[in-house]
Design an enzyme around this catalytic site. Sequence first.
Site, PDB file in Angstrom:
ATOM      1  N   GLN A 169       0.831  -1.211   0.000  1.00 31.65           N
ATOM      2  CA  GLN A 169       0.000   0.000   0.000  1.00 31.65           C
ATOM      3  C   GLN A 169       0.866   1.263   0.000  1.00 31.65           C
ATOM      4  O   GLN A 169       0.967   1.972   1.002  1.00 31.65           O
ATOM      5  CB  GLN A 169      -0.918   0.011   1.228  1.00 31.65           C
ATOM      6  CG  GLN A 169      -2.002  -1.061   1.179  1.00 31.65           C
ATOM      7  CD  GLN A 169      -2.700  -1.265   2.521  1.00 31.65           C
ATOM      8  OE1 GLN A 169      -2.056  -1.215   3.569  1.00 31.65           O
ATOM      9  NE2 GLN A 169      -3.991  -1.527   2.491  1.00 31.65           N
ATOM     10  N   ARG A 199     -16.751   7.816   4.139  1.00 37.12           N
ATOM     11  CA  ARG A 199     -16.014   7.551   5.367  1.00 37.12           C
ATOM     12  C   ARG A 199     -14.556   7.657   4.939  1.00 37.12           C
ATOM     13  O   ARG A 199     -14.063   6.845   4.155  1.00 37.12           O
ATOM     14  CB  ARG A 199     -16.340   6.154   5.887  1.00 37.12           C
ATOM     15  CG  ARG A 199     -15.559   5.740   7.142  1.00 37.12           C
ATOM     16  CD  ARG A 199     -14.523   4.719   6.817  1.00 37.12           C
ATOM     17  NE  ARG A 199     -13.825   4.155   7.968  1.00 37.12           N
ATOM     18  CZ  ARG A 199     -12.625   3.606   7.899  1.00 37.12           C
ATOM     19  NH1 ARG A 199     -11.974   3.545   6.750  1.00 37.12           N
ATOM     20  NH2 ARG A 199     -12.058   3.090   8.949  1.00 37.12           N
ATOM     21  N   ASP A 201     -10.873   7.205   5.101  1.00 34.68           N
ATOM     22  CA  ASP A 201      -9.970   6.275   5.748  1.00 34.68           C
ATOM     23  C   ASP A 201      -8.686   6.984   6.191  1.00 34.68           C
ATOM     24  O   ASP A 201      -8.126   7.796   5.438  1.00 34.68           O
ATOM     25  CB  ASP A 201      -9.638   5.179   4.715  1.00 34.68           C
ATOM     26  CG  ASP A 201      -8.862   4.031   5.295  1.00 34.68           C
ATOM     27  OD1 ASP A 201      -9.327   3.457   6.295  1.00 34.68           O
ATOM     28  OD2 ASP A 201      -7.796   3.687   4.747  1.00 34.68           O
ATOM     29  N   GLU A 243     -12.173   8.787   9.831  1.00 33.97           N
ATOM     30  CA  GLU A 243     -11.525   7.853  10.736  1.00 33.97           C
ATOM     31  C   GLU A 243     -10.251   8.534  11.213  1.00 33.97           C
ATOM     32  O   GLU A 243      -9.285   8.678  10.461  1.00 33.97           O
ATOM     33  CB  GLU A 243     -11.166   6.550  10.013  1.00 33.97           C
ATOM     34  CG  GLU A 243     -10.542   5.543  10.958  1.00 33.97           C
ATOM     35  CD  GLU A 243      -9.565   4.574  10.306  1.00 33.97           C
ATOM     36  OE1 GLU A 243      -9.331   3.502  10.883  1.00 33.97           O
ATOM     37  OE2 GLU A 243      -9.013   4.884   9.235  1.00 33.97           O
TER      38      GLU A 243
HETATM   39  C1  GLC Z   1      -8.010   1.869   8.009  1.00 38.57           C
HETATM   40  C2  GLC Z   1      -8.988   0.725   7.804  1.00 38.57           C
HETATM   41  C3  GLC Z   1      -8.245  -0.567   7.856  1.00 38.57           C
HETATM   42  C4  GLC Z   1      -7.173  -0.586   6.791  1.00 38.57           C
HETATM   43  C5  GLC Z   1      -6.284   0.647   6.902  1.00 38.57           C
HETATM   44  C6  GLC Z   1      -5.443   0.798   5.676  1.00 38.57           C
HETATM   45  O1  GLC Z   1      -7.473   1.865   9.287  1.00 38.57           O
HETATM   46  O2  GLC Z   1     -10.027   0.809   8.721  1.00 38.57           O
HETATM   47  O3  GLC Z   1      -9.097  -1.665   7.691  1.00 38.57           O
HETATM   48  O4  GLC Z   1      -6.380  -1.734   6.913  1.00 38.57           O
HETATM   49  O5  GLC Z   1      -7.023   1.834   7.029  1.00 38.57           O
HETATM   50  O6  GLC Z   1      -6.218   1.253   4.606  1.00 38.57           O
END
Ligand code: GLC
Length: 562
Positions: A169, A199, A201, A243
């Site tokens: 990632q 939402r 992230d 988040e």
């Molecule tokens: C956030 C998501 C989680 C994911 C991470 C990387 O914390 O809730 O599930 O692995 O981001 O995208």
Amino acid sequence: MIKDLWYKNAVIYNLSVGSFMDANGDGIGDFQGLQRRLDYLQGLGVTCLWLGPFQPSPMRDHGYDVADYYNVDPRYGTLGDFVEFSHACKQRGIRVIIDLVVNHTSDQHPWFQAARKDPESPYRDWYVWSDKKPADAHQGVVFPGVQKTTWSWDKEARAYYFHRFYDFQPDLNTANPEVQAELLKVMGFWIELGVSGFRMDAVPFVIATKGPEVKKPKQQFDMLRTFREFVQWRCGDAVLLAEANVLPTVDQEYFGDDGDRMQMVFNFQVNQNLFYALASADTRPLAKALEVTRVPRPSTNQWGLFLRNHDELDLGRLTEAQRKRVFDAFGPDKDMQLYDRGIRRRLAPMLHGDRRWLELAYSLLFTLPGTPVLRYGDEIGMGDDLSLPERECARTPMQWSDEPQGGFTKADDPVLPVISGGAFGYERINAAHQRREPTALLNWTERIIRMRKECPEIGWGDFQVLPTGSNAVLAIRYDWRNNSVLVVHNFDDRPHEVALAVDGEGKSPRLVNLLAEDHNDPEEDGRHRLVLEPYGYRWYRLGGLDYLLRRTEGPVGGAKRS
Ligand code: GLC
Ligand code: CA
């Protein structure tokens, strides 16, 4: 129903398309399957769905590794299926928000592929590179125990790239104006297809400064205003739900002093202290968490409240002693814990399947200040499968009936195994069985949602934690538009008697119980005496049920409390 600021009195339901319902029999949930279950969701009373990522992805992190922001992963259907689904939601008055995962892409994303191949590529600067491995590369990993570093060598690029999360990632260089413009385009695209917001992230990482030179990342909060402005230009009532697991001292930065950034932020502080209170029957830290996360009201700001979600229950903000207490109560075995900070189980097994405890937890989800966000399957008390790795254990298919594979699919080989056998297997825990059983958790949840919607005081009002004389009992009073609601919760497995001064000095009004027939009148001293059974909870209205005749009108979301 209050038309404006819909999210302040919403009930949000979080699900992953892949594990909800499989219509075409390939073992993977899809949009057609989800669409067929919309009547179930509408009946439950949820007003907004939050869908986990469903865009094309190598699926190495549950879809949080996106390889194309403008499409639907073929496993789940087509863009056409998505539009049919979003139309079907609109017909039922259900809103949809979707995950916006833009801190990073998948390493398979064409942008990253182009960037790594050619230093001259316009996409090179969309990611974060370094010739040498930065000295602090082992610090700040998000998944300790699984992830070793935040800088990995890319052979093709002949450089190190930055990744806050897993090595597949790569972080986007979100400070790059071209990247920002693209992110807005992504939001505009899905808004056009009918979503009511996102939402967002990993927001603290999205807005952090990134690069080999960065020793202490700084948050670029202005970016949030840019996102907000764009979204609201395109769709006036669309919202951003962040988040951001950050300290209460910086929460306000995510909302913005003028409420000009994120409308909603998940309240991790309350979440962690709530689990501590459930584990210890000591509500003092929870009451404190409520105080320190008080947002100015009424205003457009709103907390998102949750018990469990698709990740581990992160307890990283508790003290070590508090965390140990929660581990001992809810996740004593090593394989129930994750990333040195959390518990990876579902709610029902954590609470030993104890119906009284589950009701207490849910009653709190629906009555603490903010908007409740439920996790699919929790309405029927689904369990987990600890034989699955990391967070996968709490992402198993929805249990619809006692038919093969819990009615989730006709295939023999579902995307993740359906939980079978034992106390939480689909044979015992399923939606079909529970809807026929008047006292089942599913029907209880439906009724509590119905009542929660009739108490907009909780989503909109000002709150006050009232002294109860007992650490195990939490009492909160809400006031809004000349109406008041009082909720009382006993966290202990023993009964408690409390005396409450509900109305300061004057003569206290009758407390009308909203869930049962035992109403409560004040005693001579003006106080209300309540006896709460183990894990008991009460929802009261102050005065009487003529409250709607007494409700006053007010500005919509408008003025802040000074
Ligand atoms: C956030 C998501 C989680 C994911 C991470 C990387 O914390 O809730 O599930 O692995 O981001 O995208
Ligand atoms: Ca399918």
